[in-house]
Design a protein around this motif. Structure first.
Motif, PDB file in Angstrom:
ATOM      1  N   VAL A 295     -43.954 -56.752 -84.421  1.00  0.00           N
ATOM      2  CA  VAL A 295     -45.357 -57.417 -84.389  1.00  0.00           C
ATOM      3  C   VAL A 295     -45.752 -57.759 -85.729  1.00  0.00           C
ATOM      4  O   VAL A 295     -46.115 -58.901 -85.817  1.00  0.00           O
ATOM      5  N   THR A 296     -45.683 -56.851 -86.778  1.00  0.00           N
ATOM      6  CA  THR A 296     -45.893 -57.493 -87.978  1.00  0.00           C
ATOM      7  C   THR A 296     -45.096 -58.348 -88.986  1.00  0.00           C
ATOM      8  O   THR A 296     -45.474 -59.208 -89.662  1.00  0.00           O
ATOM      9  N   ARG A 297     -43.839 -57.926 -88.825  1.00  0.00           N
ATOM     10  CA  ARG A 297     -42.888 -58.932 -89.634  1.00  0.00           C
ATOM     11  C   ARG A 297     -42.311 -60.125 -88.910  1.00  0.00           C
ATOM     12  O   ARG A 297     -41.984 -61.102 -89.413  1.00  0.00           O
ATOM     13  N   GLN A 298     -42.122 -59.797 -87.612  1.00  0.00           N
ATOM     14  CA  GLN A 298     -41.443 -61.035 -86.965  1.00  0.00           C
ATOM     15  C   GLN A 298     -42.414 -61.671 -86.016  1.00  0.00           C
ATOM     16  O   GLN A 298     -42.023 -62.592 -85.242  1.00  0.00           O
ATOM     17  N   HIS A 299     -43.568 -61.379 -86.018  1.00  0.00           N
ATOM     18  CA  HIS A 299     -44.584 -62.047 -85.362  1.00  0.00           C
ATOM     19  C   HIS A 299     -44.654 -62.310 -83.993  1.00  0.00           C
ATOM     20  O   HIS A 299     -45.026 -63.013 -83.420  1.00  0.00           O
ATOM     21  N   TRP A 300     -44.067 -61.039 -83.180  1.00  0.00           N
ATOM     22  CA  TRP A 300     -44.067 -60.962 -82.014  1.00  0.00           C
ATOM     23  C   TRP A 300     -45.565 -60.445 -81.420  1.00  0.00           C
ATOM     24  O   TRP A 300     -46.179 -59.661 -82.068  1.00  0.00           O
ATOM     25  N   SER A 301     -45.876 -60.936 -80.314  1.00  0.00           N
ATOM     26  CA  SER A 301     -47.054 -60.645 -79.875  1.00  0.00           C
ATOM     27  C   SER A 301     -46.893 -59.212 -79.221  1.00  0.00           C
ATOM     28  O   SER A 301     -45.794 -58.942 -78.751  1.00  0.00           O
ATOM     29  N   GLN A 302     -48.075 -58.506 -78.849  1.00  0.00           N
ATOM     30  CA  GLN A 302     -47.948 -57.152 -78.198  1.00  0.00           C
ATOM     31  C   GLN A 302     -47.187 -57.261 -76.801  1.00  0.00           C
ATOM     32  O   GLN A 302     -46.796 -56.326 -76.398  1.00  0.00           O
ATOM     33  N   SER A 303     -47.624 -58.444 -76.269  1.00  0.00           N
ATOM     34  CA  SER A 303     -47.337 -58.737 -74.772  1.00  0.00           C
ATOM     35  C   SER A 303     -45.546 -58.880 -74.690  1.00  0.00           C
ATOM     36  O   SER A 303     -45.013 -58.023 -74.009  1.00  0.00           O
ATOM     37  N   GLU A 304     -45.049 -59.630 -75.704  1.00  0.00           N
ATOM     38  CA  GLU A 304     -43.899 -59.764 -75.808  1.00  0.00           C
ATOM     39  C   GLU A 304     -43.092 -58.526 -76.137  1.00  0.00           C
ATOM     40  O   GLU A 304     -41.916 -58.204 -75.495  1.00  0.00           O
ATOM     41  N   VAL A 305     -43.360 -57.481 -76.972  1.00  0.00           N
ATOM     42  CA  VAL A 305     -42.778 -56.254 -77.301  1.00  0.00           C
ATOM     43  C   VAL A 305     -42.891 -55.560 -76.091  1.00  0.00           C
ATOM     44  O   VAL A 305     -41.772 -54.744 -75.645  1.00  0.00           O
ATOM     45  N   GLY A 306     -44.234 -55.591 -75.341  1.00  0.00           N
ATOM     46  CA  GLY A 306     -44.404 -54.628 -74.302  1.00  0.00           C
ATOM     47  C   GLY A 306     -43.276 -55.015 -73.146  1.00  0.00           C
ATOM     48  O   GLY A 306     -42.612 -54.090 -72.402  1.00  0.00           O
ATOM     49  N   LEU A 307     -43.141 -56.428 -73.112  1.00  0.00           N
ATOM     50  CA  LEU A 307     -42.339 -56.900 -71.948  1.00  0.00           C
ATOM     51  C   LEU A 307     -40.803 -56.576 -72.448  1.00  0.00           C
ATOM     52  O   LEU A 307     -40.073 -56.035 -71.390  1.00  0.00           O
ATOM     53  N   VAL A 308     -40.321 -56.636 -73.413  1.00  0.00           N
ATOM     54  CA  VAL A 308     -38.937 -56.321 -73.941  1.00  0.00           C
ATOM     55  C   VAL A 308     -38.750 -54.864 -73.793  1.00  0.00           C
ATOM     56  O   VAL A 308     -37.686 -54.258 -73.356  1.00  0.00           O
ATOM     57  N   THR A 309     -39.563 -53.852 -74.234  1.00  0.00           N
ATOM     58  CA  THR A 309     -39.321 -52.557 -74.151  1.00  0.00           C
ATOM     59  C   THR A 309     -39.452 -51.993 -72.552  1.00  0.00           C
ATOM     60  O   THR A 309     -38.748 -51.333 -72.306  1.00  0.00           O
ATOM     61  N   THR A 310     -40.275 -52.625 -71.695  1.00  0.00           N
ATOM     62  CA  THR A 310     -40.294 -52.432 -70.363  1.00  0.00           C
ATOM     63  C   THR A 310     -38.917 -52.831 -69.753  1.00  0.00           C
ATOM     64  O   THR A 310     -38.254 -52.193 -69.018  1.00  0.00           O
ATOM     65  N   LEU A 311     -38.422 -54.000 -69.878  1.00  0.00           N
ATOM     66  CA  LEU A 311     -37.192 -54.319 -69.439  1.00  0.00           C
ATOM     67  C   LEU A 311     -36.125 -53.480 -70.068  1.00  0.00           C
ATOM     68  O   LEU A 311     -35.124 -53.200 -69.370  1.00  0.00           O
ATOM     69  N   SER A 312     -36.173 -53.097 -71.184  1.00  0.00           N
ATOM     70  CA  SER A 312     -34.947 -52.310 -71.822  1.00  0.00           C
ATOM     71  C   SER A 312     -34.997 -50.899 -70.923  1.00  0.00           C
ATOM     72  O   SER A 312     -33.918 -50.240 -70.887  1.00  0.00           O
ATOM     73  N   GLY A 313     -36.117 -50.322 -70.840  1.00  0.00           N
ATOM     74  CA  GLY A 313     -36.363 -49.097 -70.150  1.00  0.00           C
ATOM     75  C   GLY A 313     -35.916 -49.283 -68.728  1.00  0.00           C
ATOM     76  O   GLY A 313     -35.135 -48.375 -68.168  1.00  0.00           O
ATOM     77  N   LEU A 314     -36.178 -50.553 -67.819  1.00  0.00           N
ATOM     78  CA  LEU A 314     -35.578 -50.560 -66.477  1.00  0.00           C
ATOM     79  C   LEU A 314     -34.013 -50.802 -66.407  1.00  0.00           C
ATOM     80  O   LEU A 314     -33.455 -50.136 -65.746  1.00  0.00           O
ATOM     81  N   LEU A 315     -33.479 -51.382 -67.512  1.00  0.00           N
ATOM     82  CA  LEU A 315     -32.245 -51.588 -67.324  1.00  0.00           C
ATOM     83  C   LEU A 315     -31.367 -50.500 -68.074  1.00  0.00           C
ATOM     84  O   LEU A 315     -30.292 -50.073 -67.602  1.00  0.00           O
ATOM     85  N   ASP A 316     -31.820 -49.458 -68.733  1.00  0.00           N
ATOM     86  CA  ASP A 316     -31.421 -48.372 -69.444  1.00  0.00           C
ATOM     87  C   ASP A 316     -31.358 -47.232 -68.263  1.00  0.00           C
ATOM     88  O   ASP A 316     -30.516 -46.400 -68.206  1.00  0.00           O
ATOM     89  N   ALA A 317     -32.305 -47.221 -67.429  1.00  0.00           N
ATOM     90  CA  ALA A 317     -32.676 -46.008 -66.498  1.00  0.00           C
ATOM     91  C   ALA A 317     -31.321 -45.866 -65.584  1.00  0.00           C
ATOM     92  O   ALA A 317     -30.722 -44.563 -65.543  1.00  0.00           O
ATOM     93  N   PRO A 318     -30.952 -47.023 -65.057  1.00  0.00           N
ATOM     94  CA  PRO A 318     -29.719 -46.724 -63.915  1.00  0.00           C
ATOM     95  C   PRO A 318     -28.299 -46.298 -64.747  1.00  0.00           C
ATOM     96  O   PRO A 318     -27.833 -45.725 -64.264  1.00  0.00           O
ATOM     97  N   LEU A 319     -28.358 -47.147 -65.997  1.00  0.00           N
ATOM     98  CA  LEU A 319     -27.175 -46.633 -66.659  1.00  0.00           C
ATOM     99  C   LEU A 319     -27.077 -44.982 -67.160  1.00  0.00           C
ATOM    100  O   LEU A 319     -25.835 -44.397 -67.337  1.00  0.00           O
ATOM    101  N   ARG A 320     -28.266 -44.269 -67.253  1.00  0.00           N
ATOM    102  CA  ARG A 320     -28.337 -42.839 -67.770  1.00  0.00           C
ATOM    103  C   ARG A 320     -27.787 -42.080 -66.676  1.00  0.00           C
ATOM    104  O   ARG A 320     -27.345 -41.204 -66.637  1.00  0.00           O
ATOM    105  N   HIS A 321     -27.991 -42.644 -65.501  1.00  0.00           N
ATOM    106  CA  HIS A 321     -27.765 -41.646 -64.017  1.00  0.00           C
ATOM    107  C   HIS A 321     -26.145 -42.239 -63.660  1.00  0.00           C
ATOM    108  O   HIS A 321     -25.779 -41.556 -62.772  1.00  0.00           O
ATOM    109  N   CYS A 322     -25.743 -43.187 -64.099  1.00  0.00           N
ATOM    110  CA  CYS A 322     -24.284 -43.763 -63.648  1.00  0.00           C
ATOM    111  C   CYS A 322     -23.432 -43.658 -64.852  1.00  0.00           C
ATOM    112  O   CYS A 322     -22.804 -44.778 -65.354  1.00  0.00           O
ATOM    113  N   PRO A 323     -23.020 -42.622 -65.329  1.00  0.00           N
ATOM    114  CA  PRO A 323     -22.001 -42.639 -66.725  1.00  0.00           C
ATOM    115  C   PRO A 323     -20.996 -43.504 -66.476  1.00  0.00           C
ATOM    116  O   PRO A 323     -19.920 -43.910 -67.354  1.00  0.00           O
TER     117      PRO A 323
END
Length: 80
Positions: free
Chosen positions: A39-67
Protein backbone atom coordinates in the motif's frame (compact mmCIF):
# COMPACT_ATOMS: atom_id res chain seq x y z
CA UNK A 1 36.37 -29.51 -5.59
CA UNK A 2 33.92 -31.20 -3.23
CA UNK A 3 32.29 -34.44 -4.24
CA UNK A 4 28.69 -35.08 -3.22
CA UNK A 5 27.51 -38.55 -2.47
CA UNK A 6 24.33 -40.11 -3.85
CA UNK A 7 22.99 -40.25 -0.31
CA UNK A 8 23.09 -36.46 0.07
CA UNK A 9 21.10 -35.98 -3.15
CA UNK A 10 18.09 -38.00 -1.95
CA UNK A 11 14.90 -36.16 -1.17
CA UNK A 12 13.83 -36.11 2.45
CA UNK A 13 10.10 -35.86 3.10
CA UNK A 14 10.87 -34.74 6.65
CA UNK A 15 12.77 -31.69 5.37
CA UNK A 16 9.77 -30.67 3.26
CA UNK A 17 7.49 -31.04 6.29
CA UNK A 18 9.85 -28.90 8.35
CA UNK A 19 9.97 -26.17 5.71
CA UNK A 20 6.17 -26.22 5.40
CA UNK A 21 5.73 -25.98 9.17
CA UNK A 22 8.19 -23.11 9.52
CA UNK A 23 6.90 -21.21 6.49
CA UNK A 24 3.40 -21.10 7.98
CA UNK A 25 4.80 -19.13 10.90
CA UNK A 26 6.72 -16.81 8.59
CA UNK A 27 3.71 -16.20 6.39
CA UNK A 28 1.59 -15.15 9.35
CA UNK A 29 4.28 -12.81 10.63
CA UNK A 30 5.30 -11.28 7.30
CA UNK A 31 1.79 -10.89 5.84
CA UNK A 32 0.87 -7.64 7.62
CA UNK A 33 4.23 -6.08 6.73
CA UNK A 34 3.81 -7.11 3.11
CA UNK A 35 0.35 -5.54 3.03
CA UNK A 36 1.67 -2.24 4.39
CA UNK A 37 4.59 -2.32 1.94
CA UNK A 38 2.28 -2.87 -1.03
CA UNK A 39 0.00 0.00 0.00
CA UNK A 40 2.65 2.55 1.01
CA UNK A 41 5.59 1.82 -1.29
CA UNK A 42 4.04 0.14 -4.31
CA UNK A 43 0.90 2.31 -4.27
CA UNK A 44 -1.56 -0.56 -4.37
CA UNK A 45 -5.07 0.21 -3.17
CA UNK A 46 -6.35 -1.54 -0.07
CA UNK A 47 -8.91 -3.29 -2.28
CA UNK A 48 -6.16 -4.73 -4.49
CA UNK A 49 -4.19 -5.96 -1.49
CA UNK A 50 -7.34 -7.51 -0.02
CA UNK A 51 -8.20 -9.21 -3.30
CA UNK A 52 -4.72 -10.68 -3.72
CA UNK A 53 -4.62 -11.79 -0.08
CA UNK A 54 -8.02 -13.45 -0.40
CA UNK A 55 -7.13 -15.20 -3.66
CA UNK A 56 -3.84 -16.48 -2.27
CA UNK A 57 -5.65 -17.84 0.79
CA UNK A 58 -8.29 -19.54 -1.34
CA UNK A 59 -5.68 -21.09 -3.61
CA UNK A 60 -3.50 -22.12 -0.68
CA UNK A 61 -6.24 -23.84 1.35
CA UNK A 62 -6.70 -26.90 -0.91
CA UNK A 63 -2.94 -27.35 -1.21
CA UNK A 64 -2.53 -27.54 2.57
CA UNK A 65 -4.93 -30.50 2.71
CA UNK A 66 -3.61 -32.28 -0.38
CA UNK A 67 0.12 -32.74 0.11
CA UNK A 68 0.56 -35.37 -2.60
CA UNK A 69 -1.73 -35.40 -5.66
CA UNK A 70 -0.83 -39.01 -6.39
CA UNK A 71 -2.51 -40.28 -3.18
CA UNK A 72 -6.00 -41.78 -3.53
CA UNK A 73 -8.85 -39.36 -2.79
CA UNK A 74 -12.61 -39.53 -2.47
CA UNK A 75 -15.06 -37.49 -4.58
CA UNK A 76 -14.49 -34.41 -2.38
CA UNK A 77 -10.72 -34.51 -2.82
CA UNK A 78 -10.05 -35.77 0.70
CA UNK A 79 -7.44 -38.39 1.43
CA UNK A 80 -8.62 -41.93 2.22
Amino acid sequence: MAMTSAKSKRFSAFSLDAVNFLSADVRGAVGPYLNVFLVTRQHWSQSEVGLVTTLSGLLDAPLRHCPDPSLPRDSHGCLH
